[in-house]
Design an enzyme around this catalytic site. Structure first.
Site, PDB file in Angstrom:
ATOM      1  N   LYS A 100     -16.242  48.635 -51.100  1.00  0.00           N
ATOM      2  CA  LYS A 100     -17.517  49.252 -51.695  1.00  0.00           C
ATOM      3  C   LYS A 100     -17.691  50.778 -51.417  1.00  0.00           C
ATOM      4  CE  LYS A 100     -20.338  45.254 -52.705  1.00  0.00           C
ATOM      5  NZ  LYS A 100     -21.544  44.488 -52.680  1.00  0.00           N
ATOM      6  N   LYS A 345     -31.439   6.272  -6.998  1.00  0.00           N
ATOM      7  CA  LYS A 345     -32.117   7.558  -6.789  1.00  0.00           C
ATOM      8  C   LYS A 345     -33.051   8.128  -8.151  1.00  0.00           C
ATOM      9  CE  LYS A 345     -29.299  11.111  -6.285  1.00  0.00           C
ATOM     10  NZ  LYS A 345     -27.754  10.781  -6.540  1.00  0.00           N
ATOM     11  N   THR A 346     -32.549   7.806  -9.383  1.00  0.00           N
ATOM     12  CA  THR A 346     -33.549   8.200 -10.315  1.00  0.00           C
ATOM     13  C   THR A 346     -34.670   6.821 -10.427  1.00  0.00           C
ATOM     14  OG1 THR A 346     -31.328   8.900 -11.691  1.00  0.00           O
ATOM     15  CG2 THR A 346     -33.593   8.336 -12.934  1.00  0.00           C
TER      16      THR A 346
END
Length: 716
Positions: A100, A345-346
């Site tokens: 353009k 652990k969790t």
């Protein structure tokens, strides 16, 4: 040397790291496009270039012109100008706007942009906002070109010019001329060797104080990248002597001077630290001691009744060691909970949270990475933040939460602490009120932090904090070959590799690296997605011991990208093509973007006009300019080190003798424990055996355990 000139038609290959390019030019007198090879990183499509160099015959690619020197001129023809502007040279102008603009201003286009850029508003579709972007980008690219010419005249890759300009702006050349060694400290990706090359080219003496002091600091930084907080005096002098190639007395004299001005700090037993690591280690020891020395409101509580209440509510029965862990957490000020996979652990962490909440405590949860924090949230049903977010880190301001504005909580629980380095731990503990109970959760048998320190191991080794190690593998976990093999590996036993089709751990014997790579491609694209009905990109992660080699992460990324994402919407950077929908990983902490080393995302948009792309990390869109793409890499395959703190449904991992340098027990253990549902090892039993046997964990130079013990001794 011969001369050649022409217009750049296309860039076939570009390596951002060293500036090497392969380009095609149209040149008068040559009927076909001419292949040009050499350092041409600053060149754009459409540019007119004059070259000096030699013709050579490549056995694979034929006749090429090898460049020694070049000069760029602006294109003169309308077609050349359009190609030049549309190449991505200027942000705000891509192929569409280039067409353009050139249609409007024709041969005068470049003069308009240079002298009357406000006239660009006359072009259909260009508004005042875009004009501003183009003006700024045009000015920047001129400045960047100047930096490139300066670097080129000093024999350094022009690929660094954009980074240097982005860091220093218009003062770039002045700053580099004044002290080129600043580049190594200030700009990610530019190391000491590059800065040294510029310095020597500029005439800074080989034995100068500037060079020698920069070399010492560089060596300490290099050692910190291997996990060390300090170097011994002898180790530092020897290594600096090697890289600088100058005599020992000069290094000793320079070291004495920079110790006096505290550029580096010497502590006990001739240990030499960079200030950040010294103050972090001393500060971490002091903060742990201060927290332990302050009583908490829970220390006299017997939690047995509360534990019984939670067991009833949750319909769960904790074993004796879990109950001991919960009671220890309540009665401690500073505690470590550790254990391997499947040891609860969790479950234990969740119970600790619930007991504290029953006692009326406010609990905050955090983890070092986004993925680890997300996992913690999913496992506990509570909000967990990254440590950086918890501390409200802002790039220009640092950590907003600190000793003056501490975290408001009764209990702070940090997961995946094996990943936390010494500097981050110090900044975290500075923000903890002395009355707060601190609980660190992690697996000490995993790989330690990528950065300096061995924090979790040192805290345990100091013997001044309460430590509970969970060792019993729960019945539901015993049925998993992933978990039983992880524990076998950890004990130095060879994993069980044979078994039925319905198990979760598989081994495919394959010796040749090329066949390993093709087997992994087949597993990721067909066999695993079809058998388990899973998503090939999101649910499978390839983890490699190393980046390089045929079965390394770099090569596997190229193979898997081709197989899993043949999309033709592409942005090229360096030697890599980034495609729409590619899986990628952030490889450096970027506090401005709030993305961190190891975060995995997906490319969800590519704008070839603006030379930007969008990467979505956990639902958050982050924009990257093309010049920032050295911060990301393809992530279909990654290294085991980068996977820390993450879990994946399916892990596929090559373990071959090609990677013998990296074959260690904690690496294999970390790799196996990343898999949630399925683990597939591809390689040789010899490589797996070597990894299992190799338990020589490289000792890291740290003094945290000593400092903690000494503070405890002084207290008594």
């Amino acid at each position: 040397m011969e001369n050649l000139s022409g217009i750049v038609e296309r860039i076939t290959y570009q390596n951002e790291e060293n500036g090497f390019c392969v380009i095609k030019i149209r040149s008068k007198g040559h009927p076909d496009l001419v292949t040009i090879v050499g350092n041409l990183a600053a060149v754009n499509v459409g540019a007119v270039i004059r070259l000096k160099g030699d013709w050579r015959m490549d056995s694979k690619f034929g006749k090429q012109f090898s460049v020694q020197d070049y000069r760029e001129e602006v294109p003169a023809t309308v077609a050349g100008i359009e190609k030049y502007l549309g190449s991505g040279l200027i942000k705000g102008i891509g192929p569409v706007y280039a067409k353009k603009i050139v249609r409007k201003f024709k041969e005068n286009t470049l003069h308009i942009i240079e002298d009357s850029p406000d006239r660009l508003i006359e072009v259909e579709g260009i508004g005042s906002k875009r004009v501003t972007i183009i003006k700024k980008a045009w000015q920047e690219q001129k400045e960047i070109k100047n930096v490139m010419l300066f670097l080129q005249s000093n024999g350094v890759s022009t690929a660094y010019a954009v980074k240097i300009y982005k860091t220093y702006g218009e003062k770039s050349i002045d700053i580099v001329q004044e002290n080129p060694y600043r580049l190594a400290e200030d700009i990610w990706g530019i190391g000491f060797r590059t800065a040294d090359k510029i310095a020597l080219q500029m005439g800074i003496g080989k034995e100068s104080f500037e060079r020698c002091s920069a070399g010492i600091v560089f060596m300490l930084n290099e050692l910190s990248n291997e996990g060390h907080c300090f170097a011994t005096r002898e180790q530092l002098i020897e290594k600096t002597e090697e890289i600088l190639e100058i005599s020992r007395p000069i290094i000793e004299e320079t070291l004495g001077n920079i110790l006096l001005n505290q550029t580096v700090i010497m502590d006990e037993e001739d240990s030499i630290f960079l200030p950040s690591f010294y103050y972090s280690e001393v500060g971490t020891a002091k903060r742990i001691q201060e927290i332990i020395a302050t009583n908490s409101q829970f220390q006299t509580v017997n939690a047995a009744d509360t534990i019984g209440l939670i067991e009833k509510e949750q319909e769960i029965a904790y074993d004796d060691i879990q109950k001991q862990a919960i009671q220890t957490a309540v009665q401690s000020k500073f505690m470590v909970l550790t254990g391997g996979p499947g040891t609860g652990k969790t479950t234990t962490t969740l119970a600790i949270i619930q007991v504290f909440e029953h006692l009326g405590a406010t609990v905050l949860l955090a983890a070092p990475t986004g993925r680890a924090a997300k996992r913690m949230s999913e496992a506990t049903g509570k909000e967990a933040k990254t440590i950086h977010r918890l501390l409200e880190f802002k790039p220009t301001e640092g950590y907003k939460k600190n000793e003056e504005d501490p975290l408001v909580c009764d209990v702070l629980i940090i997961d995946e602490v094996s990943m936390v380095d010494i500097v981050l731990m110090y900044n975290l503990l500075k923000a903890v009120d002395n009355k707060t109970v601190v609980i660190l959760v992690g697996d000490i048998d995993q790989l330690p932090s990528v950065s300096a320190g061995n924090v979790l191991q040192d805290i345990i080794d100091s013997s001044i904090v309460n430590v509970v190690k969970l060792t019993r593998i729960f019945r539901q976990a015993q049925g998993s070959a992933i978990i039983t093999n992880a524990h076998r590996i950890n004990k130095g036993e060879f994993p069980e590799l044979s078994g039925s089709r319905d198990r979760d751990f598989f081994f495919i014997e394959q010796e040749h690296p090329e066949l390993v790579a093709s087997t992994i491609r087949d597993l990721c694209t067909k066999r695993l997605p079809n058998y388990y009905n899973i998503d090939a990109v999101n649910d499978i992660q390839v983890l490699c011991p190393m980046q390089r080699g045929e079965s390394g992460a770099m090569n596997l990324n190229q193979i898997l990208q081709e197989a899993l994402n043949p999309c033709d919407i592409v942005m090229k950077f360096g030697g890599t093509s980034y495609r729409l929908h590619d899986k990628v990983m952030q490889i450096k902490n970027n506090y401005d973007k709030n993305v961190f080393n190891g975060d995995i995302g997906k490319i969800t948009a590519i704008d070839t006009e603006e030379r930007t792309l969008i990467i979505t990390f956990d639902g958050i869109d982050v924009e990257y300019d093309v010049t920032e793409l050295d911060e990301i890499m393809l992530a279909y395959a990654t290294t085991v080190h980068k996977s820390q703190g993450s879990e994946y449904k399916v892990v596929v991992a090559p373990f071959t003798m090609q990677h013998f340098m990296m074959l260690q027990r904690n690496l294999l253990y970390t790799c196996v424990t990343r898999a949630k549902k399925v683990m597939v090892l591809v390689g040789t039993k010899q490589a797996i055996a070597m990894a299992v046997r190799n338990h020589k964990i490289t000792q890291r130079n740290t003094l945290l355990a000593n400092r903690l013990r000494r503070l405890e001794w002084e207290k008594h």
